[in-house]
Enzyme design. Structure first.
Site, mmCIF file in Angstrom:
data_model
loop_
_atom_site.group_PDB
_atom_site.id
_atom_site.type_symbol
_atom_site.label_atom_id
_atom_site.label_comp_id
_atom_site.label_asym_id
_atom_site.label_seq_id
_atom_site.Cartn_x
_atom_site.Cartn_y
_atom_site.Cartn_z
ATOM 1 N N GLU A 130 0.808 -1.246 0.000
ATOM 2 C CA GLU A 130 0.000 0.000 0.000
ATOM 3 C C GLU A 130 0.833 1.284 0.000
ATOM 4 O OE1 GLU A 130 -3.791 0.454 0.359
ATOM 5 O OE2 GLU A 130 -3.408 -1.381 -0.747
ATOM 6 N N LYS A 134 2.343 -8.416 -13.989
ATOM 7 C CA LYS A 134 2.299 -8.698 -12.547
ATOM 8 C C LYS A 134 2.102 -10.201 -12.434
ATOM 9 C CE LYS A 134 0.516 -7.261 -8.184
ATOM 10 N NZ LYS A 134 0.879 -6.252 -7.204
ATOM 11 N N GLY A 154 6.241 -5.336 -8.257
ATOM 12 C CA GLY A 154 6.376 -6.526 -7.415
ATOM 13 C C GLY A 154 5.086 -6.778 -6.668
HETATM 14 N N1 ATP Z 1 0.334 9.665 -5.314
HETATM 15 C C1 ATP Z 1 -0.865 9.266 -4.914
HETATM 16 N N2 ATP Z 1 -1.906 10.131 -4.856
HETATM 17 C C2 ATP Z 1 -3.128 9.728 -4.431
HETATM 18 N N3 ATP Z 1 -3.413 8.470 -4.045
HETATM 19 C C3 ATP Z 1 -2.425 7.562 -4.099
HETATM 20 C C4 ATP Z 1 -1.114 7.913 -4.534
HETATM 21 N N4 ATP Z 1 -0.342 6.794 -4.463
HETATM 22 C C5 ATP Z 1 -1.139 5.811 -4.013
HETATM 23 N N5 ATP Z 1 -2.390 6.254 -3.796
HETATM 24 C C6 ATP Z 1 -3.534 5.457 -3.313
HETATM 25 O O1 ATP Z 1 -3.063 4.685 -2.192
HETATM 26 C C7 ATP Z 1 -3.549 3.342 -2.247
HETATM 27 C C8 ATP Z 1 -2.353 2.385 -2.299
HETATM 28 O O2 ATP Z 1 -1.625 2.612 -3.499
HETATM 29 P P1 ATP Z 1 -1.172 1.407 -4.435
HETATM 30 O O3 ATP Z 1 -2.313 0.506 -4.726
HETATM 31 O O4 ATP Z 1 -0.462 1.995 -5.586
HETATM 32 O O5 ATP Z 1 -0.150 0.681 -3.441
HETATM 33 P P2 ATP Z 1 0.658 -0.670 -3.695
HETATM 34 O O6 ATP Z 1 1.996 -0.488 -3.057
HETATM 35 O O7 ATP Z 1 0.610 -1.025 -5.116
HETATM 36 O O8 ATP Z 1 -0.191 -1.707 -2.840
HETATM 37 P P3 ATP Z 1 -0.178 -3.328 -2.978
HETATM 38 O O9 ATP Z 1 0.949 -3.787 -2.092
HETATM 39 O O10 ATP Z 1 -1.542 -3.703 -2.442
HETATM 40 O O11 ATP Z 1 0.021 -3.705 -4.419
HETATM 41 C C9 ATP Z 1 -4.448 3.276 -3.471
HETATM 42 O O12 ATP Z 1 -5.772 3.490 -3.073
HETATM 43 C C10 ATP Z 1 -3.967 4.427 -4.355
HETATM 44 O O13 ATP Z 1 -4.967 4.929 -5.201
HETATM 45 MG MG MG Z 2 -0.162 -2.717 -6.091
#
Ligand code: ATP
Ligand code: MG
Length: 256
Positions: free
Chosen positions: A25, A50, A131
């Site tokens: 997240e 992915k 990842g």
């Molecule tokens: N720069 C940003 N601006 C606004 N919202 C964001 C931003 N980056 C991430 N988010 C929001 O935060 C949440 C987590 O982001 P994201 O899904 O990209 O994380 P992740 O690291 O891919 O998580 P996972 O480990 O579940 O794959 C999502 O709801 C996303 O829309």
């Molecule tokens: Mg993700």
């Protein structure tokens, strides 16, 4: 907005960048999509892949959908028909793939994941591969995210956040990657706000670099849903806040 879409650079050869983070997240999907959108509007169709996603959502027609993959496909300009290629395995439980697959009676095959990722990399000039969770997240009991990136031989970008405690996680993640033979390009700070950045946020920036010798390669701002869901807007914000040319140059030098 000041930034503009940059023209395509010739002669980079095949490049791939792994996207990991200090935790789940943290914004890996958003960063992957942001880089994919920027590349797309430079005239490069990026490879995205992915190997498995957990916590997928079941649609009314019964199909399990990875919101991570859907977002990346939209950013990269892929049609829905490529869904299976981008995300071959989807799991429903919102757990690490090793646990989600065990509960769902699905046997995950690391060799297939590596094959799929390699096919993506060889089929595209530049690939951006998200990842799963953090760098030690178990894909299977004996195959962690670090094993996946190591097997691909690609460098990684570490997504970090300007929050308390993150310097510790960033340093540990970068050292762990390097100890396992995964080159680290640097850090991409997600959720940066220049106007409100104070001692905590600026201190994080300073210590990411000081304690690792690795560069901060971008500060992606907190965006609105509208900005994130419009690939062109996302590409412009990325061009303005992320050093994409530097990331590509570093990746070129770290091909292994
Ligand atoms: N720069 C940003 N601006 C606004 N919202 C964001 C931003 N980056 C991430 N988010 C929001 O935060 C949440 C987590 O982001 P994201 O899904 O990209 O994380 P992740 O690291 O891919 O998580 P996972 O480990 O579940 O794959 C999502 O709801 C996303 O829309
Ligand atoms: Mg993700």
């Amino acid at each position: 907005m000041k930034a503009s879409i940059k023209p395509k650079k010739e002669g980079m050869g095949l490049l791939a960048i792994g996207i990991t983070a200090t935790d789940t997240e943290m914004g890996k999907t958003v960063v992957t999509g942001a880089l994919a959108a920027a590349l797309r509007f430079r005239g490069i169709t990026p490879g995205i892949f992915k190997p498995v996603a957990s916590g997928c959502v079941r649609r009314q027609d019964g199909e399990l959908i990875s919101t991570d993959a859907e977002f990346q496909m939209k950013c990269a300009g892929y049609p829905d028909t490529l869904r299976k290629e981008v995300i071959p395995v989807v799991l429903e439980a919102a757990l690490a793939p090793a646990e989600a697959s065990r509960l769902e009676g699905i046997t995950l095959q690391p060799e297939r994941m590596i094959e799929g990722a390699k096919a993506c990399i060889t089929g595209h000039e530049i690939s951006v591969l998200e990842g799963i969770g953090g760098i030690t997240a178990p894909i299977t009991e004996d195959f962690l995210v670090k094993d996946y990136f190591k097997a691909l031989g690609i460098p990684v970008l570490i997504v970090v956040k300007p929050i308390l405690g993150n310097v510790n996680h960033a340093v540990l993640t970068s050292y762990y990657c390097q100890q396992h033979g995964i080159p680290v390009l640097g850090f991409l700070v997600n959720g940066w706000n220049e106007e409100t950045a104070g001692d905590l946020e600026k201190g994080n920036l300073y210590y990411y670099e000081k304690l690792t010798g690795l560069p901060v390669l971008g500060k992606l701002p907190k965006m609105t849903e509208e900005e994130m869901n419009d690939p062109r807007k996302l590409a412009l914000i990325t061009e303005q806040t992320v050093e994409l040319d530097k990331i590509l140059e570093l990746a070129k030098g770290m091909r292994i």
